[in-house]
Design a protein around this motif. Structure first.
Motif, PDB file in Angstrom:
ATOM      1  N   ASP A  46       0.130 -27.902 -22.185  1.00 11.19           N
ATOM      2  CA  ASP A  46       0.790 -26.967 -23.101  1.00 11.19           C
ATOM      3  C   ASP A  46       1.554 -27.767 -24.153  1.00 11.19           C
ATOM      4  OD1 ASP A  46      -0.085 -24.597 -21.876  1.00 11.19           O
ATOM      5  OD2 ASP A  46       1.474 -24.773 -20.338  1.00 11.19           O
ATOM      6  N   TYR A  47       0.902 -28.011 -25.274  1.00 12.30           N
ATOM      7  CA  TYR A  47       1.518 -28.780 -26.353  1.00 12.30           C
ATOM      8  C   TYR A  47       2.399 -27.883 -27.210  1.00 12.30           C
ATOM      9  CZ  TYR A  47      -1.939 -32.359 -25.177  1.00 12.30           C
ATOM     10  OH  TYR A  47      -2.696 -33.300 -24.524  1.00 12.30           O
ATOM     11  N   ALA A  48       3.392 -28.496 -27.849  1.00 14.10           N
ATOM     12  CA  ALA A  48       4.222 -27.747 -28.789  1.00 14.10           C
ATOM     13  C   ALA A  48       3.427 -27.369 -30.028  1.00 14.10           C
ATOM     14  CB  ALA A  48       5.442 -28.575 -29.177  1.00 14.10           C
ATOM     15  N   CYS A  49       2.502 -28.255 -30.429  1.00 11.91           N
ATOM     16  CA  CYS A  49       1.673 -28.006 -31.610  1.00 11.91           C
ATOM     17  C   CYS A  49       0.486 -28.969 -31.573  1.00 11.91           C
ATOM     18  CB  CYS A  49       2.475 -28.206 -32.897  1.00 11.91           C
ATOM     19  SG  CYS A  49       1.589 -27.759 -34.413  1.00 11.91           S
ATOM     20  N   ILE A  50      -0.596 -28.578 -32.262  1.00 12.15           N
ATOM     21  CA  ILE A  50      -1.778 -29.426 -32.378  1.00 12.15           C
ATOM     22  C   ILE A  50      -2.041 -29.695 -33.851  1.00 12.15           C
ATOM     23  CG2 ILE A  50      -4.255 -29.642 -31.917  1.00 12.15           C
ATOM     24  CD1 ILE A  50      -3.854 -27.635 -29.608  1.00 12.15           C
ATOM     25  N   LEU A  51      -2.103 -30.980 -34.222  1.00 14.86           N
ATOM     26  CA  LEU A  51      -2.535 -31.380 -35.560  1.00 14.86           C
ATOM     27  C   LEU A  51      -4.028 -31.664 -35.448  1.00 14.86           C
ATOM     28  CD1 LEU A  51       0.368 -33.793 -36.588  1.00 14.86           C
ATOM     29  CD2 LEU A  51       0.059 -31.401 -37.236  1.00 14.86           C
ATOM     30  N   LEU A  52      -4.848 -30.826 -36.047  1.00 11.20           N
ATOM     31  CA  LEU A  52      -6.281 -30.819 -35.776  1.00 11.20           C
ATOM     32  C   LEU A  52      -7.098 -31.079 -37.036  1.00 11.20           C
ATOM     33  CD1 LEU A  52      -8.569 -30.170 -33.701  1.00 11.20           C
ATOM     34  CD2 LEU A  52      -8.300 -27.765 -34.352  1.00 11.20           C
ATOM     35  N   ASP A  53      -7.833 -32.185 -37.034  1.00  8.58           N
ATOM     36  CA  ASP A  53      -8.710 -32.506 -38.153  1.00  8.58           C
ATOM     37  C   ASP A  53      -9.900 -31.552 -38.159  1.00  8.58           C
ATOM     38  OD1 ASP A  53      -9.647 -33.913 -40.363  1.00  8.58           O
ATOM     39  OD2 ASP A  53     -10.830 -35.281 -39.141  1.00  8.58           O
ATOM     40  N   LEU A  54     -10.396 -31.234 -39.355  1.00 10.97           N
ATOM     41  CA  LEU A  54     -11.528 -30.316 -39.462  1.00 10.97           C
ATOM     42  C   LEU A  54     -12.846 -30.999 -39.105  1.00 10.97           C
ATOM     43  CD1 LEU A  54     -12.679 -27.532 -40.344  1.00 10.97           C
ATOM     44  CD2 LEU A  54     -12.821 -28.459 -42.654  1.00 10.97           C
ATOM     45  N   MET A  55     -13.083 -32.170 -39.672  1.00  9.62           N
ATOM     46  CA  MET A  55     -14.349 -32.872 -39.464  1.00  9.62           C
ATOM     47  C   MET A  55     -14.221 -33.842 -38.289  1.00  9.62           C
ATOM     48  SD  MET A  55     -16.127 -31.420 -41.728  1.00  9.62           S
ATOM     49  CE  MET A  55     -17.624 -32.409 -41.671  1.00  9.62           C
ATOM     50  N   LEU A  56     -14.833 -33.500 -37.146  1.00 18.16           N
ATOM     51  CA  LEU A  56     -14.726 -34.297 -35.936  1.00 18.16           C
ATOM     52  C   LEU A  56     -16.097 -34.467 -35.289  1.00 18.16           C
ATOM     53  CD1 LEU A  56     -11.627 -32.547 -34.322  1.00 18.16           C
ATOM     54  CD2 LEU A  56     -11.654 -34.896 -35.181  1.00 18.16           C
ATOM     55  N   PRO A  57     -16.327 -35.574 -34.603  1.00 18.30           N
ATOM     56  CA  PRO A  57     -17.554 -35.699 -33.813  1.00 18.30           C
ATOM     57  C   PRO A  57     -17.477 -34.825 -32.556  1.00 18.30           C
ATOM     58  CG  PRO A  57     -16.173 -37.647 -33.552  1.00 18.30           C
ATOM     59  CD  PRO A  57     -15.529 -36.808 -34.610  1.00 18.30           C
TER      60      PRO A  57
END
Length: 241
Positions: A46-57
């Protein structure tokens, strides 16, 4: 894990840079290099927030966010090198709460992250404070701000933090029309930047979620063409006509 952030990017340089700046602000950082690793970690923690890249393998960020939203409401900030409007809108439609276009300033990421967490934590912390029950009640909709819960015709509606914030902002001032610029400023706290389509996309998602359990509740969020949106509550005279 109230202070742990998941940073997802396939570039080591970007992960190291974000980790450096976020750890200066006393955040604990977990990392993922691809979409599958990110999804597995986000489902098991349970993370406080996720910084998520759009282009991922392995699995792109849009898919990761979409699948996560089926199970969790963890705040998500999308990181994307694609600045086109369609990509940003697609990110919001999957459940992202904010987006930042590459190349970005690490300081901006920190400020946007802290602002999102502050708004989310203020809303959820109220349920532990001893005070009169904070309810906003209408015929087909109840917002329990203490429990951070929304009921439409007595059925619970699961909303992301930003969808909840948008709903409660509109519901606190029934029948008042807000233009998109006002909503960006008041709900997203964007004064000099921000995509107006952000508002349209969140309103659309909010209506769809309400409509799944109550068409009457969904219809309370009205579009005022050429202006913006309002939370419409019929008066007694109107409801008896």
């Amino acid at each position: 894990m109230p202070n742990q952030i998941l940073v997802v990017d396939d570039e080591d340089r970007i992960r190291r840079l974000l980790k450096l700046y976020l750890e200066r602000e006393s955040f604990e950082i977990d990392e993922a290099r691809d979409g599958k690793e990110a999804y597995d970690k986000a489902m098991n923690h349970d993370y406080a927030c996720i910084l998520l890249d759009l282009m991922l393998p392995e699995m792109d960020g849009i898919t990761v966010a979409s699948r996560l939203r089926e199970h969790k409401e963890t705040p998500i900030i999308m990181l994307t090198a694609k600045g086109e409007e369609t990509n940003r809108v697609e990110g919001f439609e999957t459940g992202a709460d904010d987006y930042i276009v590459k190349p970005f300033s690490p300081r901006e990421v920190v400020l946007r992250l802290k602002a999102l967490l502050r708004r989310t934590q203020v809303a959820t912390s109220e349920q532990s404070e001893p005070h009169a029950k904070d309810l906003i009640e209408f015929d087909h909709l109840i917002i329990d701000n203490d429990a951070h819960r929304v009921l439409a015709d007595e059925k619970q509606v699961n909303l992301t933090p930003k969808e909840y914030e948008l709903l409660i902002f509109l519901a606190k001032t029934p029948n008042k029309v807000f233009d998109r610029e006002q909503l960006l400023k008041e709900v997203w706290h964007y004064e000099f930047y921000g995509d107006l389509r952000t508002v349209d996309t969140h309103v659309k998602r909010l209506r769809e979620k309400l409509n799944r359990v109550s068409g009457d509740a969904a219809q309370m969020i009205q579009t005022v063409w050429g202006v913006g949106y309002k939370f419409e509550v019929k008066t007694n005279d109107e409801s008896t006509e």
